[in-house]
Design a protein around this motif. Structure first.
Motif, PDB file in Angstrom:
ATOM      1  N   ARG A 159       0.718  -1.535   0.028  1.00  0.00           N
ATOM      2  CA  ARG A 159      -0.200   0.063  -0.248  1.00  0.00           C
ATOM      3  C   ARG A 159       1.035   1.190  -0.221  1.00  0.00           C
ATOM      4  O   ARG A 159       0.334   2.550   0.903  1.00  0.00           O
ATOM      5  N   ALA A 160       1.753   1.259  -0.762  1.00  0.00           N
ATOM      6  CA  ALA A 160       3.149   2.121  -0.857  1.00  0.00           C
ATOM      7  C   ALA A 160       2.235   3.595  -1.033  1.00  0.00           C
ATOM      8  O   ALA A 160       1.476   3.805  -2.506  1.00  0.00           O
ATOM      9  N   ASP A 161       2.714   4.752  -1.115  1.00  0.00           N
ATOM     10  CA  ASP A 161       2.167   6.541  -1.700  1.00  0.00           C
ATOM     11  C   ASP A 161       2.826   6.395  -3.214  1.00  0.00           C
ATOM     12  O   ASP A 161       3.923   5.744  -3.921  1.00  0.00           O
ATOM     13  N   PHE A 162       1.682   7.102  -3.987  1.00  0.00           N
ATOM     14  CA  PHE A 162       2.567   7.511  -5.450  1.00  0.00           C
ATOM     15  C   PHE A 162       3.839   7.811  -5.435  1.00  0.00           C
ATOM     16  O   PHE A 162       4.044   6.810  -6.153  1.00  0.00           O
ATOM     17  N   SER A 163       3.930   8.126  -4.723  1.00  0.00           N
ATOM     18  CA  SER A 163       4.867   9.101  -4.868  1.00  0.00           C
ATOM     19  C   SER A 163       6.429   8.079  -4.585  1.00  0.00           C
ATOM     20  O   SER A 163       7.301   8.206  -5.495  1.00  0.00           O
ATOM     21  N   ASP A 164       6.388   7.467  -3.585  1.00  0.00           N
ATOM     22  CA  ASP A 164       7.620   6.483  -3.056  1.00  0.00           C
ATOM     23  C   ASP A 164       7.445   5.150  -4.672  1.00  0.00           C
ATOM     24  O   ASP A 164       8.243   4.481  -5.014  1.00  0.00           O
ATOM     25  N   VAL A 165       6.147   5.035  -4.606  1.00  0.00           N
ATOM     26  CA  VAL A 165       5.828   4.000  -6.413  1.00  0.00           C
ATOM     27  C   VAL A 165       6.750   4.681  -7.551  1.00  0.00           C
ATOM     28  O   VAL A 165       7.263   3.468  -7.561  1.00  0.00           O
ATOM     29  N   GLN A 166       6.813   5.698  -7.515  1.00  0.00           N
ATOM     30  CA  GLN A 166       7.047   6.053  -8.645  1.00  0.00           C
ATOM     31  C   GLN A 166       8.813   6.063  -7.907  1.00  0.00           C
ATOM     32  O   GLN A 166       9.688   5.885  -9.207  1.00  0.00           O
ATOM     33  N   ALA A 167       8.963   6.366  -6.899  1.00  0.00           N
ATOM     34  CA  ALA A 167      10.680   7.124  -6.082  1.00  0.00           C
ATOM     35  C   ALA A 167      11.374   5.173  -6.080  1.00  0.00           C
ATOM     36  O   ALA A 167      12.330   5.097  -6.725  1.00  0.00           O
TER      37      ALA A 167
ATOM     38  N   PHE B 221      -0.564   5.675 -20.475  1.00  0.00           N
ATOM     39  CA  PHE B 221      -0.533   4.272 -20.957  1.00  0.00           C
ATOM     40  C   PHE B 221      -1.292   3.451 -20.000  1.00  0.00           C
ATOM     41  O   PHE B 221      -1.736   3.889 -18.951  1.00  0.00           O
ATOM     42  N   LYS B 222      -2.845   2.860 -21.191  1.00  0.00           N
ATOM     43  CA  LYS B 222      -4.188   2.896 -19.752  1.00  0.00           C
ATOM     44  C   LYS B 222      -3.787   1.405 -18.989  1.00  0.00           C
ATOM     45  O   LYS B 222      -3.789   1.633 -17.562  1.00  0.00           O
ATOM     46  N   ARG B 223      -2.670   0.853 -19.438  1.00  0.00           N
ATOM     47  CA  ARG B 223      -2.466  -0.566 -18.535  1.00  0.00           C
ATOM     48  C   ARG B 223      -1.511   0.821 -16.704  1.00  0.00           C
ATOM     49  O   ARG B 223      -1.911   0.019 -15.624  1.00  0.00           O
ATOM     50  N   ASP B 224      -0.769   1.589 -17.187  1.00  0.00           N
ATOM     51  CA  ASP B 224      -0.071   2.271 -15.938  1.00  0.00           C
ATOM     52  C   ASP B 224      -1.744   2.938 -15.454  1.00  0.00           C
ATOM     53  O   ASP B 224      -1.454   2.978 -13.815  1.00  0.00           O
ATOM     54  N   LEU B 225      -2.612   3.655 -15.998  1.00  0.00           N
ATOM     55  CA  LEU B 225      -3.483   4.413 -15.673  1.00  0.00           C
ATOM     56  C   LEU B 225      -4.191   3.230 -14.968  1.00  0.00           C
ATOM     57  O   LEU B 225      -4.504   3.964 -14.090  1.00  0.00           O
ATOM     58  N   ILE B 226      -4.221   2.111 -14.549  1.00  0.00           N
ATOM     59  CA  ILE B 226      -5.478   1.534 -13.563  1.00  0.00           C
ATOM     60  C   ILE B 226      -3.977   0.768 -12.615  1.00  0.00           C
ATOM     61  O   ILE B 226      -4.954   1.201 -10.663  1.00  0.00           O
ATOM     62  N   PHE B 227      -3.424   1.469 -12.670  1.00  0.00           N
ATOM     63  CA  PHE B 227      -2.334   1.011 -11.349  1.00  0.00           C
ATOM     64  C   PHE B 227      -2.844   2.004 -10.604  1.00  0.00           C
ATOM     65  O   PHE B 227      -2.126   2.627  -9.650  1.00  0.00           O
ATOM     66  N   ILE B 228      -2.028   3.503 -11.386  1.00  0.00           N
ATOM     67  CA  ILE B 228      -2.527   4.464 -10.784  1.00  0.00           C
ATOM     68  C   ILE B 228      -3.612   4.945  -9.930  1.00  0.00           C
ATOM     69  O   ILE B 228      -3.987   5.099  -9.017  1.00  0.00           O
ATOM     70  N   TYR B 229      -4.740   4.005 -10.950  1.00  0.00           N
ATOM     71  CA  TYR B 229      -5.756   4.523 -10.052  1.00  0.00           C
ATOM     72  C   TYR B 229      -6.636   3.953  -8.638  1.00  0.00           C
ATOM     73  O   TYR B 229      -6.327   3.981  -7.336  1.00  0.00           O
ATOM     74  N   ALA B 230      -5.469   2.758  -8.022  1.00  0.00           N
ATOM     75  CA  ALA B 230      -5.311   1.483  -7.262  1.00  0.00           C
ATOM     76  C   ALA B 230      -4.482   2.129  -6.956  1.00  0.00           C
ATOM     77  O   ALA B 230      -5.224   2.508  -5.205  1.00  0.00           O
ATOM     78  N   ILE B 231      -3.474   2.751  -7.254  1.00  0.00           N
ATOM     79  CA  ILE B 231      -2.705   3.500  -6.032  1.00  0.00           C
ATOM     80  C   ILE B 231      -3.386   4.450  -5.492  1.00  0.00           C
ATOM     81  O   ILE B 231      -3.026   4.550  -3.912  1.00  0.00           O
ATOM     82  N   LEU B 232      -4.130   5.190  -6.196  1.00  0.00           N
ATOM     83  CA  LEU B 232      -4.451   6.306  -5.072  1.00  0.00           C
ATOM     84  C   LEU B 232      -5.512   5.951  -4.473  1.00  0.00           C
ATOM     85  O   LEU B 232      -5.953   6.774  -3.374  1.00  0.00           O
ATOM     86  N   HIS B 233      -6.612   4.597  -4.917  1.00  0.00           N
ATOM     87  CA  HIS B 233      -7.664   4.338  -4.221  1.00  0.00           C
ATOM     88  C   HIS B 233      -7.831   3.479  -3.074  1.00  0.00           C
ATOM     89  O   HIS B 233      -8.363   3.079  -2.764  1.00  0.00           O
ATOM     90  N   LYS B 234      -6.035   3.067  -2.911  1.00  0.00           N
ATOM     91  CA  LYS B 234      -5.616   1.852  -1.959  1.00  0.00           C
ATOM     92  C   LYS B 234      -6.931   0.357  -2.623  1.00  0.00           C
ATOM     93  O   LYS B 234      -6.760  -0.307  -1.723  1.00  0.00           O
ATOM     94  N   LYS B 235      -6.785   0.424  -3.719  1.00  0.00           N
ATOM     95  CA  LYS B 235      -7.255  -0.432  -4.267  1.00  0.00           C
ATOM     96  C   LYS B 235      -6.410  -2.157  -4.176  1.00  0.00           C
ATOM     97  O   LYS B 235      -5.163  -1.861  -3.929  1.00  0.00           O
ATOM     98  N   ASN B 236      -6.441  -3.286  -3.768  1.00  0.00           N
ATOM     99  CA  ASN B 236      -5.567  -4.214  -3.514  1.00  0.00           C
ATOM    100  C   ASN B 236      -5.378  -4.806  -5.140  1.00  0.00           C
ATOM    101  O   ASN B 236      -6.253  -4.728  -6.085  1.00  0.00           O
ATOM    102  N   LEU B 237      -4.786  -5.790  -4.965  1.00  0.00           N
ATOM    103  CA  LEU B 237      -4.163  -6.635  -6.626  1.00  0.00           C
ATOM    104  C   LEU B 237      -4.739  -7.393  -7.065  1.00  0.00           C
ATOM    105  O   LEU B 237      -4.857  -8.038  -8.672  1.00  0.00           O
ATOM    106  N   MET B 238      -5.892  -7.873  -6.633  1.00  0.00           N
ATOM    107  CA  MET B 238      -7.465  -8.927  -6.998  1.00  0.00           C
ATOM    108  C   MET B 238      -8.383  -7.547  -8.072  1.00  0.00           C
ATOM    109  O   MET B 238      -8.866  -8.226  -9.370  1.00  0.00           O
ATOM    110  N   PHE B 239      -8.455  -6.562  -7.198  1.00  0.00           N
ATOM    111  CA  PHE B 239      -9.275  -4.925  -8.033  1.00  0.00           C
ATOM    112  C   PHE B 239      -8.296  -5.130  -9.378  1.00  0.00           C
ATOM    113  O   PHE B 239      -8.910  -5.161 -10.463  1.00  0.00           O
ATOM    114  N   ILE B 240      -7.030  -4.742  -8.770  1.00  0.00           N
ATOM    115  CA  ILE B 240      -6.079  -4.091 -10.122  1.00  0.00           C
ATOM    116  C   ILE B 240      -5.966  -5.548 -11.455  1.00  0.00           C
ATOM    117  O   ILE B 240      -6.986  -5.596 -12.560  1.00  0.00           O
TER     118      ILE B 240
END
Length: 113
Positions: free
Chosen positions: A50-58, A72-91
């Protein structure tokens, strides 16, 4: 950087290992920087912790990978999930629905506990 995220997380290793698609031994190789994991494996780990977006980027950049991109659409899904604290199953559900490669495949593996 990755170790700081792990230490600041209140998640137990047992929880993480049940969510991610890598073995315990490979997990420790990643954490100890004995191997260079794929970009997807890093993203998977960071989302599980459950890392923050800035930590993921770093962390991605520290492993010489491109950060997540809004282009990139796939990256957008990851970004949405990270910002909304979604789990891997959701992704994976969203990726599957969009006919994209899953982030972590359901795998049968031997536990090396």
């Amino acid at each position: 950087m990755l170790n700081n995220i792990i230490q600041s997380s209140n998640r137990k290793l047992r929880e993480i290992l049940t969510e991610i698609s890598i073995s315990r031994s490979y997990y420790y190789k990643v954490i100890n920087v004995e191997v260079t994991p794929s970009r997807d494996t890093l993203i998977e780990l960071l989302i599980a912790y459950r890392a923050d977006f800035s930590d993921v980027q770093a962390v991605l950049e520290s492993f010489n990978y491109n950060g997540l991109s809004f282009q990139f659409k796939r990256d957008l899904i990851f970004i949405y999930a990270i910002l909304h604290k979604k789990n891997l199953m959701f992704i994976n559900y969203v990726l599957y629905d969009q006919k994209m490669n899953l982030l972590c495949k359901e795998v049968i593996r031997k536990r090396d506990d």
